[in-house]
Design an enzyme around this catalytic site. Structure first.
Site, PDB file in Angstrom:
ATOM      1  N   GLU A  61       0.817  -1.208   0.000  1.00  0.00           N
ATOM      2  CA  GLU A  61       0.000   0.000   0.000  1.00  0.00           C
ATOM      3  C   GLU A  61       0.854   1.263   0.000  1.00  0.00           C
ATOM      4  OE1 GLU A  61       0.369  -2.348   2.332  1.00  0.00           O
ATOM      5  OE2 GLU A  61      -0.561  -1.750   4.207  1.00  0.00           O
ATOM      6  N   CYS A  92       1.885   2.227   7.509  1.00  0.00           N
ATOM      7  CA  CYS A  92       1.059   2.454   6.315  1.00  0.00           C
ATOM      8  C   CYS A  92      -0.249   3.166   6.660  1.00  0.00           C
ATOM      9  CB  CYS A  92       0.798   1.130   5.608  1.00  0.00           C
ATOM     10  SG  CYS A  92       2.301   0.440   4.878  1.00  0.00           S
TER      11      CYS A  92
END
Length: 157
Positions: A61, A92
């Site tokens: 991600e 993240c």
């Protein structure tokens, strides 16, 4: 955690994220994949590359958001959704807050390092930006991929 303008998640985007996860698997990386969607279209795709890049931030991600930022020419991903096959880690999840991601859709929980619902609930903290989160889409497919990867890894040792 809930934003005002939520849209319905789209399974085809999670299928694309799973396709990315399978690419990671082929490279002996932890099979996690992600896509970033803007205006109903995928603008960035990525999969884990931590081993290949020898980089702690080469999560699926994170890499997908970097590509999306380059594509739209801004660090602000305000009108973007992230689909990822595994619950984001705190790094993240924090990057998503900083990037102003609109919606996060993830497939399966990460009970050892999850930063959204499992270990830490980072997105529940009232930061200046709130992200709408949904989980469980294609959960079994993602979970099976990850479990089989680690089972194979344990068998090698």
């Amino acid at each position: 955690m809930k934003s005002q303008e939520n849209q319905q998640p789209n399974v085809k985007f999670m299928v694309a994220a799973l396709h990315e996860a399978k690419k990671a698997l082929m490279k002996d990386e932890v099979p996690v994949g992600a896509v970033v969607v803007h205006e109903g279209k995928i603008i960035a795709r990525a999969h884990n590359l931590r081993e290949q890049k020898q980089s702690f931030h080469a999560h699926a991600e994170f890499l997908a958001m970097l590509k999306a930022s380059q594509k739209i020419g801004s660090w602000r991903l305000e009108d973007c959704d992230v689909y990822v096959t595994l619950e984001p880690c705190p790094m993240c999840a924090g990057a998503m807050i900083q990037a102003r991601v609109k919606n996060l859709y993830y497939a399966t929980k990460d009970t050892k390092a999850g930063g959204v619902d499992s270990v830490v609930k980072l997105l529940d903290i009232p930061f200046n930006h709130q992200i709408h989160v949904e989980s469980g889409m294609m959960e079994q497919e993602s979970k099976s991929l990850i479990q089989s990867f680690f089972k194979k890894l344990r068998e090698k040792k």
